[in-house]
Design a protein around this motif. Structure first.
Motif, PDB file in Angstrom:
ATOM      1  N   ARG A  54       0.855  -1.185   0.000  1.00 17.96           N
ATOM      2  CA  ARG A  54       0.000   0.000   0.000  1.00 17.96           C
ATOM      3  C   ARG A  54       0.896   1.242   0.000  1.00 17.96           C
ATOM      4  O   ARG A  54       1.957   1.266   0.625  1.00 17.96           O
ATOM      5  N   LEU A  55       0.447   2.264  -0.724  1.00 22.55           N
ATOM      6  CA  LEU A  55       1.180   3.521  -0.769  1.00 22.55           C
ATOM      7  C   LEU A  55       0.197   4.685  -0.711  1.00 22.55           C
ATOM      8  O   LEU A  55      -0.980   4.534  -1.068  1.00 22.55           O
ATOM      9  N   ASP A  56       0.678   5.841  -0.291  1.00 25.85           N
ATOM     10  CA  ASP A  56      -0.129   7.067  -0.335  1.00 25.85           C
ATOM     11  C   ASP A  56      -0.122   7.570  -1.770  1.00 25.85           C
ATOM     12  O   ASP A  56       0.925   7.989  -2.297  1.00 25.85           O
ATOM     13  N   LEU A  57      -1.285   7.499  -2.412  1.00 20.80           N
ATOM     14  CA  LEU A  57      -1.408   7.898  -3.801  1.00 20.80           C
ATOM     15  C   LEU A  57      -2.665   8.722  -3.998  1.00 20.80           C
ATOM     16  O   LEU A  57      -3.378   9.011  -3.060  1.00 20.80           O
ATOM     17  N   GLY A  58      -2.941   9.093  -5.238  1.00 20.54           N
ATOM     18  CA  GLY A  58      -4.108   9.921  -5.559  1.00 20.54           C
ATOM     19  C   GLY A  58      -3.689  11.342  -5.861  1.00 20.54           C
ATOM     20  O   GLY A  58      -2.631  11.584  -6.452  1.00 20.54           O
ATOM     21  N   THR A  59      -4.485  12.296  -5.446  1.00 18.89           N
ATOM     22  CA  THR A  59      -4.192  13.698  -5.767  1.00 18.89           C
ATOM     23  C   THR A  59      -2.891  14.183  -5.138  1.00 18.89           C
ATOM     24  O   THR A  59      -2.259  15.109  -5.653  1.00 18.89           O
ATOM     25  N   CYS A  60      -2.467  13.545  -4.047  1.00 18.00           N
ATOM     26  CA  CYS A  60      -1.219  13.962  -3.405  1.00 18.00           C
ATOM     27  C   CYS A  60      -0.004  13.691  -4.290  1.00 18.00           C
ATOM     28  O   CYS A  60       1.064  14.285  -4.091  1.00 18.00           O
ATOM     29  N   ALA A  61      -0.161  12.804  -5.270  1.00 15.44           N
ATOM     30  CA  ALA A  61       0.958  12.451  -6.146  1.00 15.44           C
ATOM     31  C   ALA A  61       0.949  13.230  -7.457  1.00 15.44           C
ATOM     32  O   ALA A  61       1.839  13.037  -8.288  1.00 15.44           O
ATOM     33  N   LEU A  62      -0.032  14.099  -7.668  1.00 15.09           N
ATOM     34  CA  LEU A  62      -0.056  14.905  -8.882  1.00 15.09           C
ATOM     35  C   LEU A  62       1.079  15.932  -8.845  1.00 15.09           C
ATOM     36  O   LEU A  62       1.322  16.578  -7.825  1.00 15.09           O
ATOM     37  N   GLY A  63       1.750  16.065  -9.963  1.00 16.98           N
ATOM     38  CA  GLY A  63       2.884  16.977 -10.028  1.00 16.98           C
ATOM     39  C   GLY A  63       4.166  16.397  -9.460  1.00 16.98           C
ATOM     40  O   GLY A  63       5.172  17.099  -9.371  1.00 16.98           O
ATOM     41  N   ARG A  64       4.138  15.096  -9.120  1.00 23.24           N
ATOM     42  CA  ARG A  64       5.278  14.473  -8.455  1.00 23.24           C
ATOM     43  C   ARG A  64       5.890  13.358  -9.299  1.00 23.24           C
ATOM     44  O   ARG A  64       5.259  12.816 -10.194  1.00 23.24           O
ATOM     45  N   ALA A  65       7.124  13.029  -8.968  1.00 21.76           N
ATOM     46  CA  ALA A  65       7.823  11.894  -9.568  1.00 21.76           C
ATOM     47  C   ALA A  65       8.277  10.989  -8.433  1.00 21.76           C
ATOM     48  O   ALA A  65       8.924  11.454  -7.487  1.00 21.76           O
ATOM     49  N   ILE A  66       7.933   9.699  -8.510  1.00 21.15           N
ATOM     50  CA  ILE A  66       8.229   8.760  -7.434  1.00 21.15           C
ATOM     51  C   ILE A  66       8.816   7.483  -8.019  1.00 21.15           C
ATOM     52  O   ILE A  66       8.710   7.221  -9.223  1.00 21.15           O
TER      53      ILE A  66
END
Length: 346
Positions: free
Chosen positions: A6-18
């Motif tokens: 499980r990972l923290d994803l969704g709108t919090c990952a917009l604009g990001r590179a992981i």
């Protein structure tokens, strides 16, 4: 390697590179948001909605002649040097999707950095470069799919870009063979193709929100290539790129006659379909008489003469340096079809 489930994803990952573990590779802070399972969630048939709306890419040859529906699954097939990655990047930056998720699996570090530097606020990049272990490369694809699904659950129309299905298959094969699974066609264990099908099947349109998949597939011209063959069977369309056209300087180097969209008829107006059919017919005519013209033999057929006279306009339509408005594309397509006259193709 113990990959997270499980990972923290969704709108919090917009604009990001992981990376495949959800760790930032863009010098930003750790992601903080809703915890999302990485287990592939395939929508049931009764959850799916018909593909009825186009996803405009900004490229005339695609939007005009190979229109993609929101929720479709399309492959970009081509040999090395045919412009797959460049076209993919341009579509990601010019599409009308609400959000874009990019999976870079087995990519070179330099190319990955290029993507990361050009990301937008509505884009998420998930990257596992070619030096990473096979399990991490496969996990990167799963994280990207989970991110796209999390955004679709919020009602967004998501474009999921995967580069590439061939490298996902190679990493999956490495894992399967290492665990003792017997190989089959082309040296690939059967589980490789089952995993590809599961990844692709997550895409689609639901009653609220959609995931449109556009993935590159390396195709060196070998018709026996099992990955290319399997990809064609599970995708809704394919955009074939020609190394010969790329060498002539055409961008995008799309071989229209070798390409197809199975969702186009469902998402465009009848006038658009008729104009596209007329243009495709003209391209087929020019292809048929290419050798004769090289020998100086000119056909007296009316449709052939019309296609030859319109050839500069056809070539101009197929070439493109930057993204174009979909309304302008349709106007140009209809005008071009009008030059070709009524040849029976429509």
């Amino acid at each position: 390697m113990n990959m997270a489930m499980r990972l923290d994803l969704g709108t919090c990952a917009l604009g990001r590179a992981i990376d495949a573990n959800g760790s930032p590779i863009d010098d930003g802070p750790a992601l903080r948001g809703r915890s999302v399972s990485l287990e592939l969630r395939l929508p049931r048939p009764n959850e799916r909605a018909p593909i009825a709306t186009p996803l405009w890419t900004g490229f005339r040859v695609v939007d005009g002649l190979l229109t993609i529906g929101r929720g479709a699954r399309v492959g970009i097939f081509g040999a090395p040097g045919s412009g797959k990655s460049v076209l993919l990047e341009a579509i990601a930056g010019g599409s009308t999707a609400d959000a874009v998720v990019v999976a870079l699996v087995g990519e070179r570090g330099r190319e990955a950095q290029h993507w990361i530097a050009r990301r937008t606020e509505t884009m998420t990049i998930v990257c596992a470069t070619s030096d990473r272990p096979a399990c991490e490369r496969v996990a990167a694809a799963q994280v990207a799919v989970a991110q796209a699904d999390a955004l679709r659950e919020r009602g967004l129309d998501v474009l999921l870009v995967v580069d590439s299905l061939a490298r996902i298959a190679a990493a999956t094969r490495e894992i399967a063979v290492g665990s003792g699974e017997a190989t089959g066609r082309g040296g690939y264990p059967p589980s490789v193709f089952a995993q590809l099908a599961r990844l692709v099947e997550v895409a689609g349109a639901l009653r609220k929100g959609s995931i449109t998949l556009i993935a590159t597939v390396l195709n060196d011209g070998d018709e026996r290539d099992p990955v290319s063959d399997a990809a064609r069977s599970i995708l809704d369309g394919h955009i074939a790129l020609s190394a010969r056209l790329a060498q002539y300087g055409r961008f995008p180097a799309v071989d229209v006659l070798a390409s197809a969209s199975r969702t186009m008829e469902q998402v465009v107006e009848p006038a658009h379909l008729r104009a596209a059919a007329r243009v495709r017919h003209a391209l087929a005519v020019l292809d048929r008489v290419e050798d004769a013209r090289a020998l100086g033999i000119e056909s007296g057929d009316r449709a052939t003469r019309a296609a030859i006279e319109a050839e500069p306009r056809l070539e101009s339509f197929l070439r493109q340096g930057s993204a174009a408005d979909c309304n302008a594309t349709l106007s140009q397509l209809v005008a071009l079809a009008g030059l070709l006259g009524d040849d029976g193709a429509a």
